[in-house]
Design an enzyme around this catalytic site. Structure first.
Site, PDB file in Angstrom:
ATOM      1  N   ASN A  74       0.831  -1.214   0.000  1.00 23.45           N
ATOM      2  CA  ASN A  74       0.000   0.000   0.000  1.00 23.45           C
ATOM      3  C   ASN A  74       0.862   1.259   0.000  1.00 23.45           C
ATOM      4  OD1 ASN A  74      -2.316  -1.550   0.092  1.00 23.45           O
ATOM      5  ND2 ASN A  74      -2.728  -1.199   2.262  1.00 23.45           N
ATOM      6  N   ARG A 403     -10.851  -4.819 -14.525  1.00 27.24           N
ATOM      7  CA  ARG A 403      -9.727  -5.680 -14.142  1.00 27.24           C
ATOM      8  C   ARG A 403     -10.163  -7.127 -14.331  1.00 27.24           C
ATOM      9  NH1 ARG A 403      -6.150  -2.428 -11.277  1.00 27.24           N
ATOM     10  NH2 ARG A 403      -7.100  -0.823  -9.967  1.00 27.24           N
ATOM     11  N   ARG A 433      -5.309   1.046 -13.088  1.00 32.17           N
ATOM     12  CA  ARG A 433      -3.957   1.252 -12.570  1.00 32.17           C
ATOM     13  C   ARG A 433      -3.271  -0.051 -12.171  1.00 32.17           C
ATOM     14  NH1 ARG A 433      -4.141   5.824  -8.582  1.00 32.17           N
ATOM     15  NH2 ARG A 433      -4.097   7.078 -10.468  1.00 32.17           N
ATOM     16  N   HIS A 463     -15.452   2.428 -15.215  1.00 33.49           N
ATOM     17  CA  HIS A 463     -15.218   1.719 -13.962  1.00 33.49           C
ATOM     18  C   HIS A 463     -16.400   0.857 -13.548  1.00 33.49           C
ATOM     19  CE1 HIS A 463     -14.444   1.565  -9.456  1.00 33.49           C
ATOM     20  NE2 HIS A 463     -13.287   1.168  -9.958  1.00 33.49           N
ATOM     21  N   TYR A 496     -12.132 -10.201  -2.077  1.00 37.41           N
ATOM     22  CA  TYR A 496     -12.830  -8.915  -1.982  1.00 37.41           C
ATOM     23  C   TYR A 496     -14.289  -9.183  -1.648  1.00 37.41           C
ATOM     24  CZ  TYR A 496      -9.039  -6.443  -4.521  1.00 37.41           C
ATOM     25  OH  TYR A 496      -7.840  -5.897  -4.913  1.00 37.41           O
ATOM     26  N   ARG A 592     -14.165   2.101   4.463  1.00 38.95           N
ATOM     27  CA  ARG A 592     -12.958   1.314   4.695  1.00 38.95           C
ATOM     28  C   ARG A 592     -11.700   2.162   4.699  1.00 38.95           C
ATOM     29  NH1 ARG A 592     -11.531  -1.572  -0.180  1.00 38.95           N
ATOM     30  NH2 ARG A 592      -9.807  -0.119  -0.407  1.00 38.95           N
ATOM     31  N   HIS A 620     -15.011  -4.175  -0.208  1.00 38.50           N
ATOM     32  CA  HIS A 620     -14.985  -3.508  -1.497  1.00 38.50           C
ATOM     33  C   HIS A 620     -16.369  -3.087  -1.977  1.00 38.50           C
ATOM     34  CE1 HIS A 620     -14.156  -3.357  -5.972  1.00 38.50           C
ATOM     35  NE2 HIS A 620     -13.130  -2.670  -5.500  1.00 38.50           N
TER      36      HIS A 620
END
Length: 740
Positions: A74, A403, A433, A463, A496, A592, A620
């Site tokens: 992170n 993704r 990313r 997205h 997730y 979160r 998530h």
């Protein structure tokens, strides 16, 4: 190409002859900088919570190591993207300040202080707690210089056979400029001199990336023999003289470099977005240096030399008393021999509404199905796409891909569908990313198979997570839709927490079809009834929903907002939440990560509570619940409440209209998060977090544990031999499904 939300608003105001709205006195008070937490400092508090999981002695030992690696990973991304951006603002001498009133320089200075404190805590934990605990359990990380006998001989042989051929010493002198080192590369700076003396000589040796950074040494046949590991950098450092015959080494010190990895893409100017991103990926690994990590004993003259070479200052330097990256500890986490030091294995349950070999289209015609991953298996989503690819009645498949894995069964199914002559349209986000290279790879494969591959909308990231299947049923042409809060990625679906809605409800599926047509065609956004879509109307409609709760509260009607998010940053949304709080709306926020809102401030946010849950699975899913005077509404979404989601991304928030499914989210899912007293921390007005604990006889509730155990119970129930054949459609516990 679609205009941005800001432009849409300006155009609408101009058409209506309206002036730009000016903030009222109350709104100006809500916007006071003291009412906002700095975004970057809030993110660091999130990573502190990750580190706290590594500090928790009740966690299995290897899980504590895992959280240590997550903390490091992170922090790497934080420097690559966020700190890099702040440094650019400082260098450009921008005077911009955020809602919190801090300048880029103020923010950078505060980041430094907090990061140094967190990293010091991390390395102290590793050295004083985790390393000794690992050793007690037969797992030793050894210094090469301490090895003796057959261990030293094995290390020497491994270096000579596996490592030495991979090494390339790079001289640094007047005729050899400092090499262009890759982002997050691990290197050794060597100083040497000839036997006759003279000026010092310098060289760089890069630690190879193709060899594990943590090497498991060969084990004998003894049953209780320890598991010994050595660091690759330590092995190279110990034997590095072999690279410099005839020279006397005068010092060898390891360092690690972090570079700016954000991609700079003006896609309005880029004629070929795919080629542009490929070029940027090559460039980004060599972006400007933003952080230098060195060993704690690195002498001052070595450090000054590195800072000069890299154009950095001491403020960008972090001295580490241990490995230069905890991400190199992944081999410990991956070793199956340490299962007794890990969490109990978890296998997602199969939703009873979708038993194996079920006709998923038949199920979706009869009822909506809501899956809660990873507690409910992601397999039905993969099977739906695979079945659609093979079904001769399916005419078209449209999907957004943000993704997915490089070996994705979903991509393989889409390729198969295209090869079979079906119309396949994939809206691929190349700018996801750190997944850009993988996305480029399978986007090309889809194109080669004949699929229509569209690289999003100019100026926006796509997205949202949506799948539309057009099928010719016996009665009519019908749309089947999957909408999700997560990605089409089978592996992350196991770690997730996300939701999936499967539906064939005509009004909702027709709107999904309109969204796809808007993204792929030339028509403008027509406005929709059920879906909230960014960048077109999501933010203004969310504001309207918040204002409606405010008005209900003022009228004495039931009013409440519960929102579960990854991040809450948008200033206008925060101000509207303050306004609703001042009208006595009860607001519970489960955030979160980043939260820029300050809760529990008298006369501002005293009715707002913010908690964060960091646990085994990454929280998530995004859930928006509005009480609406007894007529509750629930939306699930891919969107956080951030400017980038509202203005620079294509996002969807979709309603859960089925009363049974909606009631489960309201009465079962959200209360489990709000009542968590194990993995939950509550945000304090000063921006810090306080870990929640049971009070009095209150049970030690844990949301993720509850959902895991419920899933395990469901799996056991399904595994029992049945006396009678199971019905085609089995009702879920807690009335999870109901005919649409």
């Amino acid at each position: 190409m679609q205009p941005t939300t800001a432009k849409i608003r300006i155009d609408e105001a101009a058409e209506n002859g309206q002036p730009h709205p000016q903030p009222s006195l109350a709104e100006k008070q809500f916007s006071d900088p003291k009412n906002f937490i700095n975004r970057e400092l809030s993110w660091l508090e999130f990573n502190r919570r990750v580190l706290e999981e590594a500090q928790d002695p009740t966690q299995p030992l290897i899980e504590r190591v895992k959280f240590l690696t997550i903390f490091s990973s992170n922090l790497d991304e934080f420097f690559e993207i966020r700190v890099a951006g702040i440094k650019q603002q400082i260098e450009s001498e921008t005077s911009d300040v955020g809602p919190d009133g801090l300048s880029p320089t103020d923010t950078f200075n505060r980041i430094q202080r907090v990061v140094r404190e967190l990293v010091s805590t991390q390395y102290s934990l590793w050295k004083n707690e985790l390393l000794p605990e690992l050793a007690k359990n037969g797992i030793r990380i050894r210094e090469v210089s301490e090895l003796g006998g057959r261990r030293a001989a094995w290390a020497r042989r491994y270096f000579q056979e596996e490592v030495f051929p991979m090494l390339t010493p790079l001289a640094v002198d007047a005729s050899h400029p400092f090499p262009q080192l890759l982002n997050k590369s691990h290197n050794l700076l060597v100083r040497a001199k000839t036997r006759r003396g003279g000026d010092p000589l310098y060289a760089i040796v890069q630690v190879p990336r193709v060899i594990p950074r943590l090497i498991l040494m060969a084990r004998g046949t003894e049953p209780n023999e320890p598991w010994d590991y050595i660091y690759l950098a330590s092995l190279i450092k110990h034997h590095i003289a072999a690279l410099f015959p005839g020279l006397v080494l005068d010092g060898v010190h390891a360092f690690r470099l972090t570079r700016n990895s954000d991609l700079y893409i003006d896609d309005e100017e880029a004629e070929n977005l795919l080629r542009t991103i490929e070029q940027e990926l090559r460039r980004s690994s060599r972006g400007d240096a933003v952080r230098l990590e060195v060993e704690a004993d690195c002498p001052k003259d070595f450090l000054e030399l590195l800072l000069e070479f890299l154009d950095l200052t001491e403020a960008d330097t972090y001295k580490l008393d241990g490995p230069l990256s905890m991400t190199h500890l992944v081999p410990l986490i991956a070793n199956d021999a340490f299962a007794n030091l890990k969490d109990r294995p978890f296998q997602p349950a199969r939703d009873p509404a979708l038993p194996p070999h079920a006709d998923i289209f038949e199920v979706m015609r009869r009822q909506d199905v809501l899956l809660h991953h990873p507690y409910d298996s992601f397999d039905p989503i993969v099977e739906l796409i695979e079945e659609a690819a093979q079904d001769p009645q399916v005419l078209a498949i449209k999907i957004t891909l943000y993704r997915t894995s490089g070996d994705s069964p979903i991509v393989e199914a889409l390729i198969g569908a295209a090869n079979a002559g079906k119309q396949v349209t994939a809206i691929v986000e190349l700018r996801a990313r750190f997944d850009e290279a993988v996305n480029i790879q399978w986007a090309r494969r889809l194109e080669q198979a004949g699929a229509h591959v569209i690289y999003g909308v100019v100026g926006l990231k796509t997205h949202c997570k949506a799948l539309l299947i057009v099928r010719r049923d016996a009665d009519r042409l019908r749309h089947y839709v999957h909408l999700g809060t997560g990605n089409y990625h089978s592996r992350t679906a196991r770690i997730y927490t996300d939701f999936s809605l499967l539906t064939s409800e005509p009004e909702l599926t027709d709107e999904v079809a309109i969204v796809f047509n808007t993204l792929t065609g030339l028509a403008g956004y027509p406005g929709l009834k059920k879906l909230l879509v960014a960048p077109f109307d999501m933010k203004p409609r969310l504001i309207s929903l918040i204002e409606r709760e405010r008005d209900h509260a003022r009228a004495g009607k039931p009013a409440r907002i519960v929102a579960k998010l990854n991040s809450l940053v948008d200033q206008e949304i925060i101000e509207k939440l303050y306004e609703a709080s001042c009208a006595d709306v009860t607001i519970d926020l489960i955030v979160r990560g980043i939260c820029c809102l300050r809760p529990k401030i008298p006369d501002l946010s005293e009715n707002i509570r913010v908690i964060s849950i960091v646990g085994r699975f990454l929280e998530h899913s995004r859930i928006y619940h509005f009480a609406n005077a007894g007529q509750p509404e629930v939306f699930l979404s891919s969107a956080d409440w951030m400017p980038r989601n509202f203005l620079r991304r294509v996002e969807i928030a979709f309603p859960i209209d089925n009363p049974t499914l909606r009631d489960e989210v309201i009465n079962e899912v959200l209360p489990r998060f709000l009542d968590d007293r194990v993995k939950s921390r509550e945000l304090q007005p000063d921006g810090s977090y306080r870990r929640l604990k049971p009070e009095g006889k209150e049970p030690r509730a844990q949301a993720q544990w509850h959902f895991r155990e419920r899933s395990r119970a469901q799996t056991k129930k399904q595994a029992r031999p049945k006396k009678e054949p199971a019905a085609k459609l089995i009702p879920l516990p807690l009335a999870k499904t109901k005919p649409a």
